[in-house]
Design a protein around this motif. Structure first.
Motif, short mmCIF file in Angstrom:
data_model
loop_
_atom_site.label_atom_id
_atom_site.label_comp_id
_atom_site.label_asym_id
_atom_site.label_seq_id
_atom_site.Cartn_x
_atom_site.Cartn_y
_atom_site.Cartn_z
N TYR A 130 0.17 1.89 -0.31
CA TYR A 130 1.53 0.89 0.15
C TYR A 130 1.64 1.11 1.35
O TYR A 130 2.14 2.56 1.81
CB TYR A 130 2.32 0.87 -0.61
N PHE B 195 4.49 -0.02 4.59
CA PHE B 195 5.69 -1.13 5.15
C PHE B 195 5.89 -0.73 6.66
O PHE B 195 6.01 0.04 7.01
CB PHE B 195 7.06 -0.47 4.39
N TYR C 193 9.30 -1.68 9.15
CA TYR C 193 10.85 -2.09 8.78
C TYR C 193 11.29 -2.03 10.56
O TYR C 193 10.53 -1.42 11.49
CB TYR C 193 11.50 -0.75 8.36
N LEU D 93 13.03 -4.90 6.07
CA LEU D 93 11.63 -4.98 5.95
C LEU D 93 11.00 -5.97 6.38
O LEU D 93 11.62 -7.21 6.31
CB LEU D 93 11.35 -5.06 4.16
N TYR E 39 4.86 -5.87 4.09
CA TYR E 39 4.17 -4.68 3.35
C TYR E 39 2.87 -4.90 3.06
O TYR E 39 2.56 -6.26 2.83
CB TYR E 39 5.25 -4.11 2.39
N ILE F 45 1.12 -8.30 1.40
CA ILE F 45 1.39 -8.81 0.01
C ILE F 45 2.88 -9.89 0.47
O ILE F 45 3.00 -10.74 -0.20
CB ILE F 45 2.20 -7.75 -0.62
N ASP F 46 3.74 -9.27 1.40
CA ASP F 46 4.96 -9.99 1.45
C ASP F 46 5.30 -9.97 3.01
O ASP F 46 5.54 -8.79 3.60
CB ASP F 46 6.13 -9.59 0.76
N SER G 10 3.90 4.53 0.71
CA SER G 10 4.08 5.29 -0.56
C SER G 10 2.80 4.88 -1.46
O SER G 10 2.11 4.14 -1.35
CB SER G 10 5.23 4.40 -1.26
N SER G 11 2.80 5.56 -2.57
CA SER G 11 1.79 5.69 -3.65
C SER G 11 2.07 4.92 -4.81
O SER G 11 3.55 4.89 -5.02
CB SER G 11 1.11 6.82 -3.86
N SER H 21 7.33 -9.63 -5.58
CA SER H 21 6.07 -9.69 -5.65
C SER H 21 5.38 -8.96 -6.48
O SER H 21 4.02 -8.54 -6.26
CB SER H 21 5.28 -9.69 -4.17
N TYR I 98 5.73 -5.53 -6.88
CA TYR I 98 6.08 -4.23 -6.59
C TYR I 98 7.35 -3.99 -6.17
O TYR I 98 7.95 -4.78 -5.67
CB TYR I 98 5.14 -3.77 -5.42
#
Lengths: 114, 113
Positions: free
Chosen positions: A31, A33, A35, A45, A48, A55-56, A95-96, B96, B98
């Motif tokens: 993952y 991100f 910011y 945010l 990400y 995703i978003d 992040s994982s 979403s 996550y």
């Protein structure tokens, strides 16, 4: 591991110019991100990715902002054209997939648009 | 949407205990976090607590969670000048599929000698 790496650390540009910020996540993290931090709005945010797929992106301010992740070890955030109100510190974090969802932040890029 | 609130500033003397408070609104939060940001640096994860715990201790740090009141606190024992920084409270909520983090605006801790 070197942690999350961001470049450049500082960027000063004139209004109307294109700005590209870069990020290398921690190896093995799936993952990523982006910011933005300002005094007025705190930490927001922007977008990400999971496994290189966005995703978003609902936090991206407007069409002038775009982000890509061509592979697991590199992402870019581009602003074109830049405006003075884009001045902020931009952080990348990774992040994982795990149970605690903790994110590890890079040192940030301080962007100043004059 | 989710909201995380913190006081903006705290000043203490070296050697005293510091307590930084945070409230959140999302009752479905699974984890709550404390991050530290030193000048010119990124956010560093200090500690986190699972939502079914009341307390977590890690050396000089004690995290207390009151889930009923949605209140989280970070206590730093024997505060040192090197603890001067901005401390961010964050909570994880599902987005979403996550769990993304929602941060407070941060509490600036100033430790005087």
């Amino acid at each position: 591991d070197a942690g999350v790496i961001q470049s450049p650390r500082h960027e000063v540009t004139e209004m109307g110019q294109e700005v590209t910020l870069r990020c290398k996540p921690i190896s093995g993290h799936d993952y990523l991100f982006w910011y933005r931090q300002t005094m007025m709005r705190g930490l927001e945010l922007l977008i990400y990715f999971n496994n290189n797929v966005p995703i978003d992106d609902s936090g991206m301010p407007e069409d002038r902002f775009s982000a890509k992740m061509p592979n697991a070890s590199f992402s870019t955030l581009k602003i074109q054209p830049s405006e003075p109100r884009d001045s902020a510190v931009y952080f990348c974090a990774s992040s994982s997939t795990g149970t605690a969802y903790e994110q590890y932040f890079g040192p940030g890029t301080r962007l100043t648009v004059t | 949407g989710e909201d995380v609130e913190q006081s903006l500033f705290l000043s203490v003397r070296e050697g005293d205990s510091s307590v930084i408070n945070c409230t959140y609104t999302d009752s479905s939060s699974t984890y709550l976090y404390w991050y530290k940001q030193e000048p010119g640096a990124g956010l560093q994860l200090l500690t986190y607590i699972f939502s079914n715990m009341d307390m977590k201790q890690d050396q000089r740090l004690t995290v207390l969670l009151n889930k009923k009141d949605k209140h989280l606190s970070l206590r730093i024992a024997d505060t040192q000048t090197g603890d001067s920084a901005i401390y961010f409270c964050a909570e994880s909520g599902m987005n979403s599929g996550y769990s993304t983090l929602t941060f407070g605006k941060g509490t600036m801790l100033l430790v005087s000698p």
